[in-house]
Enzyme design. Structure first.
Site, mmCIF file in Angstrom:
data_model
loop_
_atom_site.group_PDB
_atom_site.id
_atom_site.type_symbol
_atom_site.label_atom_id
_atom_site.label_comp_id
_atom_site.label_asym_id
_atom_site.label_seq_id
_atom_site.Cartn_x
_atom_site.Cartn_y
_atom_site.Cartn_z
ATOM 1 C CG ASN A 147 -31.420 26.326 24.379
ATOM 2 O OD1 ASN A 147 -31.838 25.819 23.678
ATOM 3 N ND2 ASN A 147 -30.157 26.710 24.410
ATOM 4 N NE ARG A 164 -30.663 28.684 20.524
ATOM 5 C CZ ARG A 164 -30.084 27.368 19.966
ATOM 6 N NH1 ARG A 164 -30.049 26.412 20.649
ATOM 7 N NH2 ARG A 164 -29.533 27.288 18.527
ATOM 8 C CG HIS A 183 -24.346 30.113 16.094
ATOM 9 N ND1 HIS A 183 -23.447 29.614 15.086
ATOM 10 C CD2 HIS A 183 -24.759 29.267 16.737
ATOM 11 C CE1 HIS A 183 -23.071 28.286 15.252
ATOM 12 N NE2 HIS A 183 -23.964 28.141 16.469
ATOM 13 N NE ARG A 211 -24.044 20.898 12.439
ATOM 14 C CZ ARG A 211 -24.496 22.118 13.299
ATOM 15 N NH1 ARG A 211 -25.152 23.009 12.554
ATOM 16 N NH2 ARG A 211 -24.484 21.978 14.490
ATOM 17 C CD GLU A 227 -25.828 31.088 22.152
ATOM 18 O OE1 GLU A 227 -26.501 30.873 20.881
ATOM 19 O OE2 GLU A 227 -24.902 30.234 22.387
#
Ligand code: AMP
Length: 396
Positions: free
Chosen positions: A7, A92, A181, A242, A382
């Site tokens: 990742n 990923r 996600h 964000r 993940e």
């Protein structure tokens, strides 16, 4: 059989090497603070093997040298004796655009398509692509797979992914909701079905991935039918820094008051969300601490976040025509009983009979036995999901 999961972030590299048969992690590690200059500079290295953690500072100037260091570390630590033992690498990849709706074996065509999608994920994809190229070079006999954050959401129907913008903009630029996600939403929805002992094909699930980045997904019969992140990971809930969704006219209003496009971009990506609302921190732990001390700024930030989560869960229950379970995951979703309470206490209408005692005792199930809808916590994984995707692709 050993499968490596990689990742690559803009300035970080995370990896896990799995025994694919037993699904155990043989070794894992992180490189944080990788400079992008190519010049030798220090970066934080953390390697975990057999419950032993080694942390130090190493000199890697870019992702290429971090990957070289990672492969060498696998050998030195005895996790592999030869690079050929790595049967597959699962990468990923943040953005697969509309083209990729499943795990994909990487070849020359895929590489050039990924290059095009780099325009849609400017921060992550170029680094991700560079790392894939390096690993193809360093592990020439090994199959390399791309596992896309967006792939799980490619099942969204047109009415969910289109914006109310001119259709021509979608055709010309691919402006639509993609969602992110996806690996996490897929993993926790499958796990939720397993916990309930039911077939995912008969369930209506809302998964809430709440961490520094936050998104919610409506998973109907195992397929994503809507999600809160959009064209980019900015849309949807307020996050650590964000903004999440807001009226786009605000951008032009601010420009009229002298703000430049760059300043607004920085505000909505780096100075908003929990940080902007509270003026305290982007870190939810700090918000919780301040809330418990009665800080009105922290309370305000938490209330806004909980409000948006409540609204999204309600909307998705309506969109799916029902709801069987709500799943919390991610750093905040897994660890903050306070936020879970602030959300679940307000969802009685949907058939959620919340049990705060279970919530506080960190049980998996957060609702009473007679609750029509089950709320639960499922820690995301993940990397494990990426390994499973690569393993499934490898075995055809
Ligand atoms: P993630 O991006 O999934 O790693 O999540 C990061 C967020 O989870 C940060 O806002 C953390 O403050 C929050 N978090 C992690 N652990 C806890 C905890 N024990 N209690 C509350 N928030 C937590």
């Amino acid at each position: 059989m050993k499968i490596l999961v990689v990742n690559a972030g803009s300035s970080s590299l995370k990896f896990q090497l799995f025994d694919a048969r037993t699904e155990t992690v043989l070794i894992k590690g992180t490189y944080d603070g990788i400079a992008l200059t190519g010049a030798e500079s220090s970066c934080e290295r953390k390697i975990v093997m057999a419950d032993k953690t080694d942390r130090d500072t190493c000199t890697v100037g870019d992702h290429e040298s971090a990957i070289g260091d990672m492969l060498e570390t696998l050998r030195i630590k005895g996790a592999i004796s030869d690079r050929a033992e790595i049967a597959a690498v699962g990468h990923r990849v943040v953005h697969g655009g509309e083209r990729y709706s499943a795990t994909t074996l990487i070849d020359g065509t895929v590489m050039s398509e990924l290059g095009k999608n780099a325009l849609l994920a400017p921060l992550h994809n170029p680094v991700g692509i560079a790392c894939i190229e390096i690993l193809i070079h360093d592990l020439p006999g090994t199959r390399q797979y791309a596992i896309f954050d967006t792939a799980f959401h490619q099942t969204m129907p047109e009415e969910a992914y289109l914006y109310g913008l001119p259709y021509a903009l979608y055709k010309q630029f691919g402006i639509r909701k993609y969602g992110f996600h996806g690996t996490s939403h897929k993993y926790v929805s499958l796990k939720a079905a397993e916990i309930l002992g039911r077939n995912i094909a008969e369930l209506k699930i809302v998964t809430c991935h709440l961490g520094n980045g936050q998104s919610i997904c409506a998973v109907k019969h195992g397929r994503s039918v809507d999600t809160s992140m959009g064209f980019t990971p900015l849309e949807g809930l307020p996050m650590g820094t964000r903004s999440g969704s807001f009226d786009p006219e605000i951008v032009f209003f601010l420009m009229g008051h002298g703000y430049t496009a760059a300043a607004i971009k920085s505000i909505i990506n780096k100075e908003s969300g929990l940080l902007g609302l509270s003026g305290i921190s982007s870190d939810h732990r700090a918000i919780e601490e301040a809330m418990h001390a009665g800080d009105p700024n922290a309370i305000r930030a938490e209330k806004v976040l909980a409000n948006r989560i409540i609204c999204t869960i309600g909307a998705y229950a309506a969109e799916m025509g029902g709801l069987d379970t709500v799943v919390f995951t991610g750093g905040i979703g897994e660890n903050s009983p306070t936020l879970r309470r602030d959300v679940l206490e307000n969802l009685g209408l949907l058939g959620i009979n919340f049990d705060d005692e279970k919530n506080r005792s960190r049980a998996t199930i957060l609702t009473r036995p007679d609750s029509r809808v089950v709320a639960m916590v499922v820690p995301t994984n993940e990397e494990l999901q990426i390994m499973r995707e690569a393993r499934a692709a490898l075995s055809g």
